[in-house]
Scaffold this motif. Structure first.
Motif, PDB file in Angstrom:
ATOM      1  N   THR A 101       0.819  -1.210   0.000  1.00  0.00           N
ATOM      2  CA  THR A 101       0.000   0.000   0.000  1.00  0.00           C
ATOM      3  C   THR A 101       0.853   1.260   0.000  1.00  0.00           C
ATOM      4  OG1 THR A 101      -0.102   0.161   2.408  1.00  0.00           O
ATOM      5  CG2 THR A 101      -1.792  -1.212   1.306  1.00  0.00           C
ATOM      6  N   TYR A 136      -3.388   4.209  -8.994  1.00  0.00           N
ATOM      7  CA  TYR A 136      -3.958   4.994  -7.896  1.00  0.00           C
ATOM      8  C   TYR A 136      -2.892   5.947  -7.381  1.00  0.00           C
ATOM      9  CZ  TYR A 136      -5.361   6.485  -3.295  1.00  0.00           C
ATOM     10  OH  TYR A 136      -5.649   7.277  -2.211  1.00  0.00           O
ATOM     11  N   GLU A 164     -10.113   4.908  -5.661  1.00  0.00           N
ATOM     12  CA  GLU A 164      -9.854   4.366  -4.330  1.00  0.00           C
ATOM     13  C   GLU A 164      -8.750   3.309  -4.416  1.00  0.00           C
ATOM     14  OE1 GLU A 164     -11.318   5.557  -1.716  1.00  0.00           O
ATOM     15  OE2 GLU A 164     -12.872   6.759  -2.724  1.00  0.00           O
ATOM     16  N   GLU A 165      -7.856   3.312  -3.442  1.00  0.00           N
ATOM     17  CA  GLU A 165      -6.736   2.383  -3.478  1.00  0.00           C
ATOM     18  C   GLU A 165      -7.184   0.925  -3.392  1.00  0.00           C
ATOM     19  OE1 GLU A 165      -2.293   1.828  -1.499  1.00  0.00           O
ATOM     20  OE2 GLU A 165      -3.732   3.196  -0.557  1.00  0.00           O
ATOM     21  N   HIS A 166      -8.245   0.657  -2.622  1.00  0.00           N
ATOM     22  CA  HIS A 166      -8.694  -0.731  -2.477  1.00  0.00           C
ATOM     23  C   HIS A 166      -9.174  -1.316  -3.802  1.00  0.00           C
ATOM     24  CE1 HIS A 166     -13.068  -0.065  -2.822  1.00  0.00           C
ATOM     25  NE2 HIS A 166     -12.847   1.084  -2.210  1.00  0.00           N
ATOM     26  N   GLN A 167      -9.505  -0.457  -4.776  1.00  0.00           N
ATOM     27  CA  GLN A 167      -9.940  -0.961  -6.082  1.00  0.00           C
ATOM     28  C   GLN A 167      -8.827  -1.696  -6.825  1.00  0.00           C
ATOM     29  OE1 GLN A 167     -11.350   2.854  -7.611  1.00  0.00           O
ATOM     30  NE2 GLN A 167     -13.482   2.210  -7.356  1.00  0.00           N
ATOM     31  N   ASP A 169      -7.316  -4.166  -5.714  1.00  0.00           N
ATOM     32  CA  ASP A 169      -7.567  -5.593  -5.514  1.00  0.00           C
ATOM     33  C   ASP A 169      -8.460  -6.136  -6.629  1.00  0.00           C
ATOM     34  OD1 ASP A 169      -6.070  -5.712  -3.137  1.00  0.00           O
ATOM     35  OD2 ASP A 169      -7.789  -5.031  -1.960  1.00  0.00           O
ATOM     36  N   ARG A 264     -10.014 -11.209  -3.003  1.00  0.00           N
ATOM     37  CA  ARG A 264      -9.880 -11.473  -1.567  1.00  0.00           C
ATOM     38  C   ARG A 264      -8.431 -11.834  -1.223  1.00  0.00           C
ATOM     39  NH1 ARG A 264     -14.078 -14.266  -1.441  1.00  0.00           N
ATOM     40  NH2 ARG A 264     -13.155 -16.314  -1.730  1.00  0.00           N
ATOM     41  N   SER A 266      -5.789 -10.976  -2.932  1.00  0.00           N
ATOM     42  CA  SER A 266      -4.988  -9.764  -3.107  1.00  0.00           C
ATOM     43  C   SER A 266      -5.006  -8.916  -1.850  1.00  0.00           C
ATOM     44  CB  SER A 266      -5.518  -8.954  -4.300  1.00  0.00           C
ATOM     45  OG  SER A 266      -4.821  -7.740  -4.441  1.00  0.00           O
ATOM     46  N   ALA A 267      -6.188  -8.747  -1.255  1.00  0.00           N
ATOM     47  CA  ALA A 267      -6.313  -7.959  -0.026  1.00  0.00           C
ATOM     48  C   ALA A 267      -5.570  -8.629   1.121  1.00  0.00           C
ATOM     49  CB  ALA A 267      -7.780  -7.767   0.320  1.00  0.00           C
ATOM     50  N   ALA A 270      -1.878  -8.054   0.726  1.00  0.00           N
ATOM     51  CA  ALA A 270      -1.531  -6.677   1.040  1.00  0.00           C
ATOM     52  C   ALA A 270      -1.373  -6.498   2.549  1.00  0.00           C
ATOM     53  CB  ALA A 270      -2.611  -5.716   0.514  1.00  0.00           C
ATOM     54  N   GLY A 271      -2.261  -7.144   3.320  1.00  0.00           N
ATOM     55  CA  GLY A 271      -2.156  -7.062   4.769  1.00  0.00           C
ATOM     56  C   GLY A 271      -0.902  -7.726   5.293  1.00  0.00           C
TER      57      GLY A 271
END
Length: 275
Positions: A101, A136, A164-167, A169, A264, A266-267, A270-271
């Motif tokens: 991120t 982004y 949006e950054e979450h896009q 994913d 999912r 991808s998210a 990222a975490g």
């Protein structure tokens, strides 16, 4: 972009494609620097593009306006922490590493002022300059820097901005992983054609050319894919028989579930990578 000085940290396939695209668009070799730990890769890129290559990242970024982070996500933190003290706060940082991120990059790079950072998700057809990238920009990125980032990624295909950054994913699920979905369909259609009695090489060529032609029809016209499908699906014909079989097997729902799983994951990555 013609006056920008660009430094690539990492000179693997994607970085090499971007460098090749920029050179093809007329960016002078002396405006591009790159670093890579591999001596063979440095020699190869220097010979192909006439750019300066360095073993030390700090040497590569000296005087740069744009720094492209093109290293593996697993080593991004250490690279950023080593690089941060050598990067003035105004330099645009562009990351093509999946899952890291803007907040993580900013924290690892350090510094008092907000850093302008653009994250992007290109895909492997960029290696042929036929890629598509989602981009982004964090709030510190200026309008001029957004334009620079767009021109950079446009050197290997199409660049599309996200709000949006979450896009990112979802971009990963649709286009980042997307080539593999089409390769899977090509595999399956080729195998089915061979089972129907075609020589395998003929079945493969028929499949590949059909995929290329269908994509060109969808890209070059002003008709959406659903209407194009309807136009080639005659009532009670061969195409309808195949389409009904796909749909009876839950084709649309399966695609939806597959892309949700990719987004999912991808998210989740990222975490994990951002810690």
């Amino acid at each position: 972009m013609s006056t920008s000085r660009i430094a690539f940290i990492g000179a693997g396939n994607m970085a090499a494609s971007l460098i090749g695209g920029l050179r093809a668009q007329g960016l002078a070799a002396d405006r591009i620097h790159a670093s890579d730990p591999g001596a063979d890769q440095r020699a190869k890129l220097a010979a192909e593009h006439g750019i300066a290559l360095y073993a030390d990242n700090a040497d590569a970024v000296a005087g740069a306006d744009i720094v492209v982070l093109a290293v593996k996500p697993q080593v991004m933190r250490s690279v950023c922490e080593q690089l941060g003290p050598h990067l003035p706060a105004h330099v645009l940082v562009v990351s093509i590493a999946a899952g890291i991120t803007c907040a993580s990059l900013a924290a690892w790079l350090g510094g008092e002022a907000p850093r302008p950072i653009v994250r992007c998700m290109p895909n492997t057809p960029a290696l042929l300059r036929q890629g598509v990238s989602g981009l982004y920009a964090n709030p510190a990125v200026s309008a001029a820097q957004r334009q620079q980032a767009e021109e950079l990624l446009s050197a290997v295909g199409v660049a599309l901005w996200l709000d949006e950054e979450h896009q990112l994913d979802a971009v990963t699920a649709v286009s980042g992983s997307g080539p593999a979905y089409f390769f899977l369909l090509i595999e399956a259609m080729t195998a089915a054609g061979a089972q129907l009695g075609l020589p395998r090489e003929v079945a493969e060529r028929l499949t590949l050319q059909t995929a290329l032609g269908a994509a060109r029809m969808a890209l070059d016209g002003d008709t959406d894919a659903a209407e194009l499908r309807r136009r080639v699906t005659s009532p009670n014909g061969t195409t309808e028989a195949a389409i009904k079989t796909f749909q009876a097997g839950g084709f649309e729902a399966l695609v939806q579930h597959a892309l949700e799983a990719a987004a999912r994951r991808s998210a989740e990555l990222a975490g994990q990578l951002g810690n």
